[in-house]
Write an enzyme that holds these catalytic residues in place. Structure first.
Site, PDB file in Angstrom:
ATOM      1  N   ALA A  19       0.837  -1.205   0.000  1.00  0.00           N
ATOM      2  CA  ALA A  19       0.000   0.000   0.000  1.00  0.00           C
ATOM      3  C   ALA A  19       0.869   1.250   0.000  1.00  0.00           C
ATOM      4  O   ALA A  19       0.569   2.229  -0.697  1.00  0.00           O
ATOM      5  CB  ALA A  19      -0.931   0.000   1.203  1.00  0.00           C
ATOM      6  N   GLY A  21       3.878   1.480  -1.258  1.00  0.00           N
ATOM      7  CA  GLY A  21       4.442   1.578  -2.607  1.00  0.00           C
ATOM      8  C   GLY A  21       3.456   2.162  -3.604  1.00  0.00           C
ATOM      9  O   GLY A  21       3.822   3.007  -4.431  1.00  0.00           O
ATOM     10  N   ALA A  30       1.216  12.198  -9.526  1.00  0.00           N
ATOM     11  CA  ALA A  30       0.621  13.528  -9.368  1.00  0.00           C
ATOM     12  C   ALA A  30       1.666  14.617  -9.574  1.00  0.00           C
ATOM     13  O   ALA A  30       1.413  15.622 -10.241  1.00  0.00           O
ATOM     14  CB  ALA A  30      -0.029  13.663  -7.989  1.00  0.00           C
ATOM     15  N   GLN A  39       2.493  23.156  -7.926  1.00  0.00           N
ATOM     16  CA  GLN A  39       2.391  24.520  -7.395  1.00  0.00           C
ATOM     17  C   GLN A  39       1.980  24.502  -5.925  1.00  0.00           C
ATOM     18  O   GLN A  39       2.546  25.239  -5.100  1.00  0.00           O
ATOM     19  CB  GLN A  39       1.386  25.324  -8.211  1.00  0.00           C
ATOM     20  CG  GLN A  39       1.845  25.595  -9.628  1.00  0.00           C
ATOM     21  CD  GLN A  39       0.722  26.079 -10.526  1.00  0.00           C
ATOM     22  OE1 GLN A  39      -0.447  26.023 -10.180  1.00  0.00           O
ATOM     23  NE2 GLN A  39       1.094  26.543 -11.715  1.00  0.00           N
ATOM     24  N   ARG A  61       0.368  25.784  15.738  1.00  0.00           N
ATOM     25  CA  ARG A  61       1.170  25.172  14.671  1.00  0.00           C
ATOM     26  C   ARG A  61       0.332  24.173  13.882  1.00  0.00           C
ATOM     27  O   ARG A  61       0.383  24.143  12.647  1.00  0.00           O
ATOM     28  CB  ARG A  61       2.407  24.503  15.267  1.00  0.00           C
ATOM     29  CG  ARG A  61       3.418  25.503  15.771  1.00  0.00           C
ATOM     30  CD  ARG A  61       4.664  24.822  16.330  1.00  0.00           C
ATOM     31  NE  ARG A  61       5.497  25.810  16.974  1.00  0.00           N
ATOM     32  CZ  ARG A  61       5.689  25.882  18.286  1.00  0.00           C
ATOM     33  NH1 ARG A  61       5.141  24.992  19.102  1.00  0.00           N
ATOM     34  NH2 ARG A  61       6.451  26.823  18.793  1.00  0.00           N
ATOM     35  N   GLU A  75      -6.366  18.286  -3.661  1.00  0.00           N
ATOM     36  CA  GLU A  75      -5.823  18.337  -5.019  1.00  0.00           C
ATOM     37  C   GLU A  75      -5.580  16.933  -5.564  1.00  0.00           C
ATOM     38  O   GLU A  75      -5.846  16.664  -6.744  1.00  0.00           O
ATOM     39  CB  GLU A  75      -4.526  19.144  -5.067  1.00  0.00           C
ATOM     40  CG  GLU A  75      -3.943  19.271  -6.461  1.00  0.00           C
ATOM     41  CD  GLU A  75      -4.882  19.959  -7.442  1.00  0.00           C
ATOM     42  OE1 GLU A  75      -5.091  19.421  -8.557  1.00  0.00           O
ATOM     43  OE2 GLU A  75      -5.410  21.035  -7.115  1.00  0.00           O
ATOM     44  N   HIS A  93     -19.182  16.294 -22.100  1.00  0.00           N
ATOM     45  CA  HIS A  93     -20.453  15.879 -21.532  1.00  0.00           C
ATOM     46  C   HIS A  93     -20.706  16.753 -20.313  1.00  0.00           C
ATOM     47  O   HIS A  93     -19.786  17.065 -19.546  1.00  0.00           O
ATOM     48  CB  HIS A  93     -20.410  14.402 -21.132  1.00  0.00           C
ATOM     49  CG  HIS A  93     -21.754  13.862 -20.739  1.00  0.00           C
ATOM     50  ND1 HIS A  93     -22.296  14.064 -19.492  1.00  0.00           N
ATOM     51  CD2 HIS A  93     -22.660  13.143 -21.443  1.00  0.00           C
ATOM     52  CE1 HIS A  93     -23.485  13.493 -19.434  1.00  0.00           C
ATOM     53  NE2 HIS A  93     -23.731  12.923 -20.615  1.00  0.00           N
ATOM     54  N   TRP A 118      -5.225  30.994   8.623  1.00  0.00           N
ATOM     55  CA  TRP A 118      -4.015  31.787   8.836  1.00  0.00           C
ATOM     56  C   TRP A 118      -4.360  33.194   9.341  1.00  0.00           C
ATOM     57  O   TRP A 118      -3.712  33.700  10.256  1.00  0.00           O
ATOM     58  CB  TRP A 118      -3.187  31.843   7.545  1.00  0.00           C
ATOM     59  CG  TRP A 118      -2.224  30.704   7.469  1.00  0.00           C
ATOM     60  CD1 TRP A 118      -2.533  29.396   7.273  1.00  0.00           C
ATOM     61  CD2 TRP A 118      -0.822  30.761   7.624  1.00  0.00           C
ATOM     62  NE1 TRP A 118      -1.401  28.640   7.286  1.00  0.00           N
ATOM     63  CE2 TRP A 118      -0.331  29.446   7.496  1.00  0.00           C
ATOM     64  CE3 TRP A 118       0.077  31.792   7.847  1.00  0.00           C
ATOM     65  CZ2 TRP A 118       1.028  29.148   7.601  1.00  0.00           C
ATOM     66  CZ3 TRP A 118       1.427  31.492   7.945  1.00  0.00           C
ATOM     67  CH2 TRP A 118       1.886  30.182   7.819  1.00  0.00           C
TER      68      TRP A 118
END
Length: 124
Positions: A19, A21, A30, A39, A61, A75, A93, A118
């Site tokens: 898993a 790997g 990605a 980015q 933190r 993402e 479509h 933040w």
């Protein structure tokens, strides 16, 4: 294979190693294929150390770092949705476009969450 012709699925530590790997393969894919992920990873390289430095205690933190990790997770999921939609077919479509748009909106929402947290944590 067992005597019924079915393949054995790994369990225990072997499953964890496999898993891991597969996960590393996904992260590498990605990084290689998705400019947005690269980015956001570059942003994470700045935001995470900055969050560790600016946070006054462990809770702050964590609050400064966690939404950045969430952006990366969202993402990755958005990229998976896009890859799946593209695999199904390249013709336009309405539902395919909607799926991609919703995935993009999820990324935007996670980035807005990052900004809001933040501001709230650092606005003293």
């Amino acid at each position: 294979m067992n005597d019924t012709g079915r393949r054995f699925k790994p369990t225990g530590f072997t499953r964890l190693i496999r898993a891991f790997g597969v996960s590393m393969k996904g992260l590498a894919g990605a990084y290689r294929e998705e400019a947005a992920f690269r980015q956001e990873l570059a942003l994470a390289v700045v935001v995470i150390p900055l969050g560790l430095w600016l946070g006054r205690n462990g809770i702050e933190r964590a609050l400064l770092i966690a939404p950045m990790l969430l952006v990366l997770i969202v993402e990755l999921l958005n990229s998976a949705i896009e890859a799946t939609v593209d695999r199904i077919g390249q013709e336009r479509h309405q539902l395919s476009g909607l799926a991609k748009d919703i995935g993009s909106a999820a990324v935007l929402t996670s980035l807005l969450l990052l900004a809001v947290i933040w501001i709230l944590v650092l606005w003293r």
